[in-house]
Design a protein around this motif. Structure first.
Motif, PDB file in Angstrom:
ATOM      1  N   SER A 114       0.792  -1.320   0.159  1.00  0.00           N
ATOM      2  CA  SER A 114       0.123  -0.275   0.089  1.00  0.00           C
ATOM      3  C   SER A 114       0.841   1.442   0.054  1.00  0.00           C
ATOM      4  O   SER A 114       2.065   1.240   0.283  1.00  0.00           O
ATOM      5  CB  SER A 114      -0.870  -0.062   1.116  1.00  0.00           C
ATOM      6  OG  SER A 114       0.026  -0.142   2.559  1.00  0.00           O
ATOM      7  N   ASN A 116       0.471   5.862   0.306  1.00  0.00           N
ATOM      8  CA  ASN A 116      -0.351   7.027   0.346  1.00  0.00           C
ATOM      9  C   ASN A 116       0.089   7.909  -0.909  1.00  0.00           C
ATOM     10  O   ASN A 116       1.048   8.277  -1.022  1.00  0.00           O
ATOM     11  CB  ASN A 116       0.056   7.762   1.823  1.00  0.00           C
ATOM     12  CG  ASN A 116      -0.566   6.802   3.032  1.00  0.00           C
ATOM     13  OD1 ASN A 116      -1.594   6.583   2.932  1.00  0.00           O
ATOM     14  ND2 ASN A 116       0.258   7.053   4.196  1.00  0.00           N
ATOM     15  N   LEU A 140      -5.408   6.104   0.041  1.00  0.00           N
ATOM     16  CA  LEU A 140      -4.498   4.692   0.260  1.00  0.00           C
ATOM     17  C   LEU A 140      -4.670   3.942  -1.399  1.00  0.00           C
ATOM     18  O   LEU A 140      -5.563   3.495  -1.534  1.00  0.00           O
ATOM     19  CB  LEU A 140      -4.808   4.091   1.352  1.00  0.00           C
ATOM     20  CG  LEU A 140      -3.739   2.912   1.736  1.00  0.00           C
ATOM     21  CD1 LEU A 140      -2.388   3.440   2.136  1.00  0.00           C
ATOM     22  CD2 LEU A 140      -4.483   2.111   2.908  1.00  0.00           C
ATOM     23  N   SER A 189       2.806   3.898   3.785  1.00  0.00           N
ATOM     24  CA  SER A 189       1.653   3.964   4.438  1.00  0.00           C
ATOM     25  C   SER A 189       1.856   3.550   5.762  1.00  0.00           C
ATOM     26  O   SER A 189       2.897   3.265   6.293  1.00  0.00           O
ATOM     27  CB  SER A 189       0.746   2.597   3.885  1.00  0.00           C
ATOM     28  OG  SER A 189       1.165   1.536   4.080  1.00  0.00           O
ATOM     29  N   ASP A 190       0.734   3.816   6.672  1.00  0.00           N
ATOM     30  CA  ASP A 190       0.876   3.749   8.163  1.00  0.00           C
ATOM     31  C   ASP A 190       1.143   2.152   8.432  1.00  0.00           C
ATOM     32  O   ASP A 190       0.645   1.301   8.026  1.00  0.00           O
ATOM     33  CB  ASP A 190      -0.536   4.175   8.703  1.00  0.00           C
ATOM     34  CG  ASP A 190      -0.799   5.621   8.574  1.00  0.00           C
ATOM     35  OD1 ASP A 190       0.099   6.173   7.903  1.00  0.00           O
ATOM     36  OD2 ASP A 190      -1.963   5.802   8.858  1.00  0.00           O
ATOM     37  N   SER A 192       4.108   0.771   7.793  1.00  0.00           N
ATOM     38  CA  SER A 192       4.970  -0.143   7.169  1.00  0.00           C
ATOM     39  C   SER A 192       5.971  -0.611   7.744  1.00  0.00           C
ATOM     40  O   SER A 192       6.663   0.004   8.736  1.00  0.00           O
ATOM     41  CB  SER A 192       5.520   0.920   6.097  1.00  0.00           C
ATOM     42  OG  SER A 192       4.389   1.423   5.223  1.00  0.00           O
TER      43      SER A 192
END
Length: 423
Positions: A114, A116, A140, A189-190, A192
């Protein structure tokens, strides 16, 4: 319905259908971001927040490759990313007319796939140094290790909650705006995992329609409504023209009658109005008294003090100007229901319906003060004396005037520039 009207409606239907089909299959517009300037690419990471991750970028005319090493550090949100600069200073790119963003990229990661995607709009509170100062709109997306095209509807972009809560904007502003996009950012992304990441960006495009479907449908609806209105209006005009011949005859007769009535009214006004001051004359007073209730009516008798000296010392032209100014002053002070009457020379009557003598006296004092405070022609200092009387039940109006005149005489006898009420 006329044959020509049927042909016109058929042509309009064909035109509308043609526009809808053209909008669906054509009317395409696109914007491809030019990668010819390597300086427009930059890398960012969490080191500016005290983190330990590192990021670098290699740019060419074919795109950019970002290398990232995400490293753990306690209490630090780890991230790295690639930023593309679309403008200079406060000027960005207006993307509000586009519907979709297409990214051609590949992403090799330690884990996960993923990414952002952020579009940063330059606002009044933004600066040119910090990406975070721009108003971010993000989503996302899922990537692959291989070069592929990712399509993102611009309507799906939202202002991130964390950006709003951090207070980067002076006011809470969650409304999306894409009219001045200064930078586009691709970020891990958050959540990771630590490790190496490689993002290869090969192309960036925006697609849309020259006219959106909603705007076209709204325009066609407005057009058909206007066409229907025009048809109704034309039908009405046709009927109206048929009625105009008789109407013109009636109008001419009515206009002739109105002109005669207006002329008669002008003559009547001249008969009832003093030409110098515009106040009613005695004829006008008689007409007014026929239309007003004398019970409870009060009369003010006003006389300019030492007016003869003005005429003798400065001439009748100055005297006339003084009378005109006095008339204007009184008219702007009395009520709409009151009437000003020139009784003779410098003497005036003020007729006040439904007014007690005490109330009339208050009005007279207000007028007396205004006269003394006014600037008069030839730098004269003027004053005015007043007598007030209230019409008694069954009293003849001429008797009321006599009592007001007697009160005025007392005001003159007691030194002028004063108000006296009838006994």
């Amino acid at each position: 319905m006329k044959t020509s009207t049927r042909y016109l409606i058929t042509a309009l239907i064909i035109l509308s259908l043609g526009l809808l089909l053209w909008q669906h299959y054509g009317m395409n517009r696109s914007l491809r971001i030019d990668f010819s300037n390597p300086a427009q690419f930059s890398a960012f990471d969490d080191r500016e927040l005290g983190g330990a991750s590192t990021a670098s970028v290699q740019a060419s005319k074919d795109g950019a490759i970002m290398h990232c090493q995400l490293n753990d550090k306690q209490h630090i949100w780890r991230f790295c990313g690639l930023a593309i600069d679309l403008g200079q200073g406060q000027k960005g790119v207006n993307l509000s007319a586009y519907d979709e963003m297409q990214l051609e990229l590949a992403m090799q990661t330690a884990s996960g796939s993923s990414l952002n995607v952020y579009l940063g709009n330059f606002e009044a509170y933004s600066n040119n140094k910090e990406l975070i100062s721009l108003k971010l709109h993000g989503t996302l997306v899922t990537t692959t290790p291989y070069r592929s095209t990712i399509k993102i509807p611009l309507a799906s972009l939202t202002v991130p909650t964390w950006w709003l809560e951090e207070g980067f904007a002076p006011v809470y502003d969650p409304v999306a705006r894409l009219d001045n996009i200064r930078k586009i950012a691709l970020s891990t992304s958050d959540g990771s995992a630590s490790g190496q990441y490689r993002i290869s960006l090969h192309a960036l495009e925006f697609h849309g329609k020259w006219i959106s479907k909603t705007n076209l449908q709204t325009g066609l609806l407005a057009f058909w409504l206007l066409a229907a209105l025009a048809y109704v209006l034309k039908s009405w005009l046709d009927a109206y023209r048929l009625a105009q011949i008789e109407q013109k005859k009636r109008t001419r007769a009515e206009q002739s009658h109105e002109k005669l009535a207006a002329k008669a009214n002008q003559l009547q006004q001249k008969v009832m109005t003093d030409p110098l001051t515009g106040a009613l004359n005695r004829e006008g007073l008689s007409d007014f008294l026929l239309r007003v209730d004398l019970n409870g009516l009060s009369v003010l008798f006003a006389d300019m003090d030492h007016f003869k000296r003005v005429n003798d010392g400065y001439g009748h032209a100055v005297g006339d100007a003084v009378l005109q100014q006095l008339s204007a002053l009184i008219k702007t002070t009395i009520r709409k229901t009151d009437r000003l009457v020139r009784w003779g020379g410098e003497e005036f009557l003020i007729i006040c319906p439904a007014t007690s003598v005490t109330e009339a006296g208050i009005l007279a004092e207000k007028l007396r003060t205004a006269v003394c405070a006014s600037n008069w022609p030839a730098d004269l200092s003027m004053s005015c004396s007043f007598g007030a009387a209230e019409c008694q039940e069954n009293e003849d109006f001429a008797r009321t005037i006599e009592r007001a005149d007697a009160a005025l005489y007392r005001a003159k006898a007691q030194g002028r520039n004063r108000v006296e009420l009838a006994r």
